[in-house]
Design an enzyme around this catalytic site. Structure first.
Site, PDB file in Angstrom:
ATOM      1  N   ASP A   5       0.762  -1.246   0.000  1.00 16.71           N
ATOM      2  CA  ASP A   5       0.000   0.000   0.000  1.00 16.71           C
ATOM      3  C   ASP A   5       0.798   1.304   0.000  1.00 16.71           C
ATOM      4  O   ASP A   5       0.639   2.125  -0.877  1.00 16.71           O
ATOM      5  CB  ASP A   5      -0.964   0.018   1.187  1.00 16.71           C
ATOM      6  CG  ASP A   5      -1.942  -1.143   1.137  1.00 16.71           C
ATOM      7  OD1 ASP A   5      -1.693  -2.104   0.388  1.00 16.71           O
ATOM      8  OD2 ASP A   5      -2.955  -1.088   1.830  1.00 16.71           O
ATOM      9  N   GLU A  42       1.075  -9.549  11.249  1.00 15.59           N
ATOM     10  CA  GLU A  42       0.910  -9.007   9.894  1.00 15.59           C
ATOM     11  C   GLU A  42       2.277  -8.655   9.297  1.00 15.59           C
ATOM     12  O   GLU A  42       2.551  -8.939   8.145  1.00 15.59           O
ATOM     13  CB  GLU A  42       0.014  -7.762   9.995  1.00 15.59           C
ATOM     14  CG  GLU A  42      -0.378  -7.151   8.671  1.00 15.59           C
ATOM     15  CD  GLU A  42      -1.243  -5.897   8.850  1.00 15.59           C
ATOM     16  OE1 GLU A  42      -1.449  -5.470  10.008  1.00 15.59           O
ATOM     17  OE2 GLU A  42      -1.694  -5.352   7.835  1.00 15.59           O
TER      18      GLU A  42
HETATM   19  C1  GLC Z   1      -3.071  -4.232   3.780  1.00 12.32           C
HETATM   20  C2  GLC Z   1      -1.967  -4.772   2.881  1.00 12.32           C
HETATM   21  C3  GLC Z   1      -2.568  -5.526   1.711  1.00 12.32           C
HETATM   22  C4  GLC Z   1      -3.518  -6.601   2.245  1.00 12.32           C
HETATM   23  C5  GLC Z   1      -4.563  -6.007   3.198  1.00 12.32           C
HETATM   24  C6  GLC Z   1      -5.389  -7.081   3.902  1.00 12.32           C
HETATM   25  O1  GLC Z   1      -3.838  -3.286   3.132  1.00 12.32           O
HETATM   26  O2  GLC Z   1      -1.135  -3.753   2.448  1.00 12.32           O
HETATM   27  O3  GLC Z   1      -1.573  -6.115   0.919  1.00 12.32           O
HETATM   28  O4  GLC Z   1      -4.141  -7.249   1.193  1.00 12.32           O
HETATM   29  O5  GLC Z   1      -3.920  -5.267   4.199  1.00 12.32           O
HETATM   30  O6  GLC Z   1      -4.564  -7.976   4.579  1.00 12.32           O
END
Ligand code: GLC
Length: 448
Positions: free
Chosen positions: A175, A410
């Site tokens: 992101d 995460e």
């Molecule tokens: C964040 C990450 C993305 C992922 C999402 C859900 O936005 O950057 O890659 O898909 O979280 O886990």
């Protein structure tokens, strides 16, 4: 250690299952995310293939008529306020028999063909009934996976150079990576946009780890622009402020064609067309996204025809492609071994998401430094593909050690390995299962 880790990973996946789909994490991400479903399926293939297929199927049931697979499929039982930007913000109209506001209009990296192939090829280990189910699921998915590729290769080839563009940083899956900074600098930042909405992410996570308000207002502005044009991809270069070719997104696009070639052979379709497309996309990445001066892959701002100056983990992902010229594969390995990224041999830890030596390297803020398991998992696949077995095995061990020590987070602090972001995160758990199970390194390769 392996049994504990395996069991804890299975438990995370059990906790995060929600009827017909997996959530990435219960609190922070209470819907279904597109590329998460692909990573998750890779792990579920070992422990619950029926759920792997169900999750992929739920996602593709939300595919748009134009072939795009939405980056989030909203769970109607989750309140609008539990996630921002939620369904009411995206205002996606009804399509294909699905009610309005069921998804977003952006995409994420198309890793699903790779995942479907992984689930299929492991099915036989679970018995005849499972193998039969896998054949039927693969046949259902194949035309939908092809439509996903066609959307990306036809409607999103904005430069005409044979690469798919992303129209929002969120489409990359990475992101707030510095890879987008130069292109984002030209996107107007209107902080008033945020006054109308409430950021939920900073209520559930530490604000110092998340994108800043300024960046966030740009993200929101880009969605508003795309949304108000009905999520149309016509004339993107003229009327959209962010049009970028990402080396990781496109490497996954080509890897998907290679997986589709395998799948086509099983379902009675033509594998050659997919092999050809994989070669074409690989050649386009190699020609247009490689910076010969620094010998690194970069994202390209299509509107300004300029490569980003930032050296990010997405530049290592073309290693996934078997037809990448040897010199470029070697250049990726040199970058991965350098002080900028530092393979585990140097640090004992998997690679960070951004160049450690950059002045704005930030060990806490999301994709601007921290270590993520999914991109390291992809990199390891690339290393195996190009014969770097010893380094692939070191990376596998480093990932397993990190998750064992810190938990299924995460992402992780790139120096200390401390877990950050959401705990009990689905793709970390799923990929950990795959890493524990998949010792594809022959013993002699380690000795060599
Ligand atoms: C964040 C990450 C993305 C992922 C999402 C859900 O936005 O950057 O890659 O898909 O979280 O886990």
């Amino acid at each position: 250690m392996s049994a504990d880790l395996w069991n804890s990973a299975v438990q995370v996946l059990d906790t995060n299952w929600s009827d017909d789909h997996m959530v990435p994490s219960r609190r922070l991400y209470p819907h279904q995310w597109s590329w998460d479903a692909a990573f998750i399926a890779v792990g579920l293939a070992y422990v619950n293939p029926t759920r792997a297929w169900r999750d992929l199927r739920s996602l593709f049931e939300a595919q748009w008529p134009d072939g795009r697979v939405p980056h989030i499929v909203f769970d109607p039982r989750t309140a609008e306020d539990d996630y921002f930007p939620g369904p009411g913000f995206w205002e996606v109209p009804a399509y294909g028999g699905r009610p309005a506001r069921g998804s977003t209009g952006l995409v994420q990296p198309p890793l699903h063909a790779v995942a479907a192939w992984e689930v299929y090829r492991r099915a036989a280990a679970h018995g005849v009934a499972c193998a039969h189910e896998a054949g039927a699921q693969l046949a259902w998915l194949y035309p939908r996976l092809v439509a996903q590729q066609e959307y990306l290769t036809r409607r999103r080839d904005v430069s005409g150079d044979g690469l798919a563009s992303i129209v929002h940083p969120w489409e990359s899956g990475l992101d707030n990576s510095p890879s987008w900074d130069s292109a984002m600098a030209a996107v107007p930042a209107d902080l008033r946009l945020l006054e109308r909405y409430r950021r939920r992410d900073i209520e559930n996570a530490d604000a110092a780890h998340r994108p800043t308000d300024l960046d966030y207002s740009r993200y929101v502005g880009l969605v508003v622009n795309y949304r108000d044009a009905g999520y149309s991809d016509a004339q993107l270069a003229q009327r959209h402020d962010f049009v970028v070719e990402c080396p990781s997104f496109n490497a996954i696009l080509a890897a998907a064609e290679l997986a589709l070639a395998h799948i086509a052979a099983v379902v009675g379709a033509d594998p050659d067309q997919h092999r050809r497309r994989a070669r074409e996309i690989t050649a386009a990445i190699s020609t247009h996204l490689f910076d010969p001066r620094t010998r690194t892959f970069r994202s390209r701002d299509v509107r300004r025809r300029a490569l980003s100056p930032a050296r990010c983990v997405n530049g290592l992902m073309p290693l996934l492609l078997p037809d990448l010229p040897t010199g470029q594969a070697e250049a990726i390995m040199a970058e991965a071994r350098s002080a900028r990224f530092g393979l585990p041999e140097r640090t004992g830890l998997p690679l960070p998401s951004y160049d450690r030596t950059a002045p704005d390297f930030d060990p806490l803020r999301y994709w601007r430094g921290p270590t993520w398991i999914n991109v390291n998992w992809l990199l390891r696949r690339g290393m195996l593909m190009h014969g770097y077995h010893g380094e692939a095995e070191d990376l596998r061990t480093a990932m397993i050690r990190l998750v064992h020590r810190s938990g299924h987070f995460e992402y992780y602090h790139p120096d200390t390995g401390a877990g950050i972001g959401a705990p009990a995160f689905s793709w970390t758990a799923a990929l950990c299962i795959d890493l524990l199970a998949d010792r594809s390194v022959p013993a002699y390769a380690r000795a060599a």
